[in-house]
Design a protein around this motif. Structure first.
Motif, PDB file in Angstrom:
ATOM      1  N   ASP A   1       0.850  -1.193   0.000  1.00  0.00           N
ATOM      2  CA  ASP A   1       0.000   0.000   0.000  1.00  0.00           C
ATOM      3  C   ASP A   1       0.884   1.241   0.000  1.00  0.00           C
TER       4      ASP A   1
ATOM      5  N   TYR B   1       0.150   4.248  -0.347  1.00  0.00           N
ATOM      6  CA  TYR B   1      -0.431   5.422   0.304  1.00  0.00           C
ATOM      7  C   TYR B   1      -0.247   5.383   1.827  1.00  0.00           C
ATOM      8  N   SER B   2      -0.523   4.244   2.438  1.00  0.00           N
ATOM      9  CA  SER B   2      -0.382   4.160   3.896  1.00  0.00           C
ATOM     10  C   SER B   2       1.086   4.092   4.320  1.00  0.00           C
TER      11      SER B   2
END
Length: 269
Positions: A95, A97-98
């Motif tokens: 991920d 984004y995280s």
């Protein structure tokens, strides 16, 4: 360089008022990884691949077994050795984004390991961050943009730039291309291959994508239900394997050309 020896792991079950049997995740995992080699760790979701990646990164202590990097135990070594291991072993996660702070700029994200481990002047750090941005296919002018301004593929390039900032010896890539579309997957795999050629780094490439593993890996380990069930010393050896799970994984991969995918899906019904 990396020696994983008889690693097993389980998660404790239950809570304060009741208990359940421990949930086994990994069982007697052993392998080595040499300098400059990309080792593919292949298996379907839920086989324990990501748990093993966390253990190698020092994020989760195994229930049993040892993980050693350059001869030093990743959990019991002295503080100086552990500090060196953290510098030499970096990660890129699925991920994109995280994995970043949304309030930080690209320059701050990439520069974070440099601030932690290097003694650079502000001008030197700015120049180094600009070089890293360009090296992963972005522009030096992107330095002040925040994560929301980038596409998923671009943001994963920023995560890769952060991972290579210290020129580590090993990068653990945990499903690093899984959340990207096919075009971005191809571009990121090409970028990773080029960076490995430039720096001589090793990769532990954790994935459930057979084609990606075949594309980038020198050797491939196949996992199922927390165990190593097959080891291929080359991508060609994996393709020739008669192991039932390996054949199943290969049969399930989509043909690269869209016109052939229609034929594949029709014939598999």
């Amino acid at each position: 360089m990396l020696d994983v020896s008889h690693v097993s792991h389980h998660y404790a079950g239950g809570g304060r008022l009741w208990r359940k049997a421990a949930v086994p995740v990994l069982h007697d995992i052993s392998f080595t990884l040499e300098p400059g080699v990309c080792l593919g760790l292949l298996g379907v979701s839920g086989t324990g691949k990501s748990t093993l990646g966390k253990i190698i990164l020092g994020l989760q202590r195994p229930t049993a077994g040892r993980v050693c990097f350059a001869g030093h135990d990743c959990y019991t070594s002295d503080r100086r050795s552990l500090h060196s291991i953290r510098r030499e072993v970096q990660a890129v996660f699925q991920d994109c984004y995280s994995a970043v702070n949304p309030l930080m700029t690209a320059g701050q994200i990439i520069g974070e390991p440099l601030r932690n481990y290097e003694r650079l002047s502000p001008l030197e750090q700015k120049r180094r961050v600009a070089e890293l941005l360009e090296q992963v296919g972005l522009q030096a002018s992107d330095v002040d943009k925040r994560p929301a301004a980038f596409s998923g593929g671009q943001l994963q390039r920023i995560n890769i730039a952060r991972a290579i900032a210290l020129r580590p010896k090993l990068i653990v890539l945990d499903e690093a291309i899984s959340s990207l579309d096919m075009v971005n997957q191809t571009q990121i795999l090409s970028l990773l291959a080029q960076l490995r050629a430039d720096y001589g780094m090793s990769y532990l490439f954790i994935t459930h994508h057979v084609q990606a593993a075949l594309t980038i890996s020198d050797r491939i380990i196949v996992m199922d239900a927390g165990q190593i069930v097959y080891t291929a010393n080359s991508p060609q050896a994996l393709m020739k394997s008669q192991h039932p799970l390996v054949q199943q994984l290969i049969a399930a991969r989509l043909p690269e050309h869209p016109s052939r995918r229609l034929d594949w899906s029709s014939s598999s019904l």
